[in-house]
Design an enzyme around this catalytic site. Structure first.
Site, PDB file in Angstrom:
ATOM      1  N   GLY A 181       0.790  -1.228   0.000  1.00  0.00           N
ATOM      2  CA  GLY A 181       0.000   0.000   0.000  1.00  0.00           C
ATOM      3  C   GLY A 181       0.824   1.281   0.000  1.00  0.00           C
ATOM      4  N   GLU A 191      -0.912  -1.533  -5.777  1.00  0.00           N
ATOM      5  CA  GLU A 191      -2.166  -0.872  -5.364  1.00  0.00           C
ATOM      6  C   GLU A 191      -2.198   0.544  -5.887  1.00  0.00           C
ATOM      7  OE1 GLU A 191      -3.032  -1.204  -1.176  1.00  0.00           O
ATOM      8  OE2 GLU A 191      -2.090  -3.153  -1.062  1.00  0.00           O
TER       9      GLU A 191
END
Ligand SMILES: *[C@@H]1O[C@H](CO)[C@@H](O)[C@H](O)[C@H]1NC(C)=O
Length: 366
Positions: free
Chosen positions: A98, A139
């Site tokens: 992330g 991501e």
């Protein structure tokens, strides 16, 4: 002559069986990262079939996969370490995460040469550290062409992994990716055909649906069911299957953490109660271990909502939505009953004395 021939046949059959038994028939898995507060040597790896070691990085100059050169021991020793307690545990090196820079992944995936650098270096790194596989956590792709390039990357990666296995005689590396919980994100569709063809399975990140930095009322951040709409793990699973990725390629993600919200009114503490933001500092994220400590220290009231499959608790103006043992058991049973390959959790250090890990393993059964 008869005896050696027979025994040859016998051993061929035996090795055939061994060959097939290396196919993954269940994935009970968890992610770990070095500064999570739990040493790899402390992981009870007997609770899992697969462990993801996170995260290796992409060097944007060379497009190679690298781990921190100042301290690569957590990565280079991971497999050896977790196999001490469970010799059959499989490990995967997870790339990205992330906090990774998504533009670097988009750039790498956009050119054949940089994809090759990424792919070749990832295989070399995985083999030199003894991992059994590689996991991509980009991501997220942000345009239709980035989705197309992701598909090219996956197909070329699979081809390279197959070639490497043929050349070395080793079992091929596993190839997986962690994706958004649904096959479409911000109106962009994931490249279904390359995913179904080239990956061993995909990890569905069925969590972080809401968080207190933006949502104005309390929510479960990882509900399994959403009676009012499409924001749920079960919606994601169904949608991936409908899109063309079979259940045996799907692994359902669960969070071993929750979010703490600040209630506007301590007396209004159910789901969809007005809030003013995160409780405590930062995003409000709390590990399951911290949540259990909060509950006992504050004698918080705990609720399990079976309609959406989520736990929450509150004390004063603090409200925490999380996955407790009931949520984990129900999600794992759902995954099994749906014919999915298994489950994973983010992340192992957030558990409380292996409570959720044990619950998940038990709920799946043999
Ligand atoms: C559980 O959640 C559903 C959906 O939000 C809600 O309609 C229901 O009232 C909740 N049940 C309890 C007991 O809180």
């Amino acid at each position: 002559m008869a005896f050696p021939l027979l025994s040859l046949l016998f051993f061929s059959l035996l090795s055939l069986q061994f060959h097939f038994s290396t196919a993954q028939n269940v994935v009970k898995s968890v992610y770990w990262f070095p500064d999570s507060g739990l040493e790899a040597s402390a992981i009870d790896s007997t609770l899992f079939t697969h462990l993801f070691c996170a995260f290796a990085d992409l060097n944007s100059n060379t497009n190679q996969v690298v781990v921190s050169s100042s301290n690569n021991a957590p990565f280079s020793q991971f497999t050896k370490t977790v196999q001490l307690k469970n010799p059959s545990a499989k490990t995967l090196l997870s790339i990205g995460g992330g906090n990774a820079i998504k533009a670097d992944y988009a750039s790498m995936a956009s050119r054949p040469g940089s994809r090759k650098s990424f792919i070749d270096s990832s295989i070399k790194l995985a083999r030199s550290y003894g991992f059994h596989g590689l996991d991509l956590d980009w991501e997220y792709p942000q345009s239709a062409s980035e989705m197309t390039n992701l598909g090219l990357l996956l197909n070329e990666w699979r081809a390279a992994v197959a070639t490497e296995a043929q050349t070395t005689g080793k079992p091929p590396l596993l190839l997986t990716a962690a994706f958004y919980y649904a096959p479409s994100i911000n109106g962009l569709n994931y490249p279904i055909q390359p995913i179904a063809k080239s990956l061993d399975w995909i990890n569905l990140m069925a969590y972080d649906f809401y968080d207190p930095t933006w949502a104005k009322v309390t929510h479960s951040h990882a509900a399994l069911y959403d009676p009012a709409g499409q924001v749920s793990g079960s919606y994601g699973v169904e949608a991936w299957i409908t899109a063309g990725v079979g259940p045996k390629k799907l692994v359902l993600g669960m969070p071993f953490y929750g979010y703490a919200w600040r209630l506007v009114d301590a007396n209004n503490h159910g789901l969809l109660a007005p809030v003013s933001g995160p409780a405590g500092s930062g995003s409000g994220a709390m590990t399951y271990g911290q949540i259990r400590a909060f509950i006992s220290q504050n004698r918080a009231t705990e609720v399990y909502n079976a309609t959406i499959v989520s736990n929450y608790c509150s004390a004063g103006t603090t409200w925490i939505g999380f996955d407790g043992t009931q949520s984990v058991a129900t999600k794992v049973s759902y995954a099994k009953q749906k014919g999915l390959l298994g489950y994973f959790a983010w992340h192992v250090a957030a558990d409380n004395n292996w409570e959720l890990s044990n619950q998940a393993k038990q709920a799946w059964g043999a």
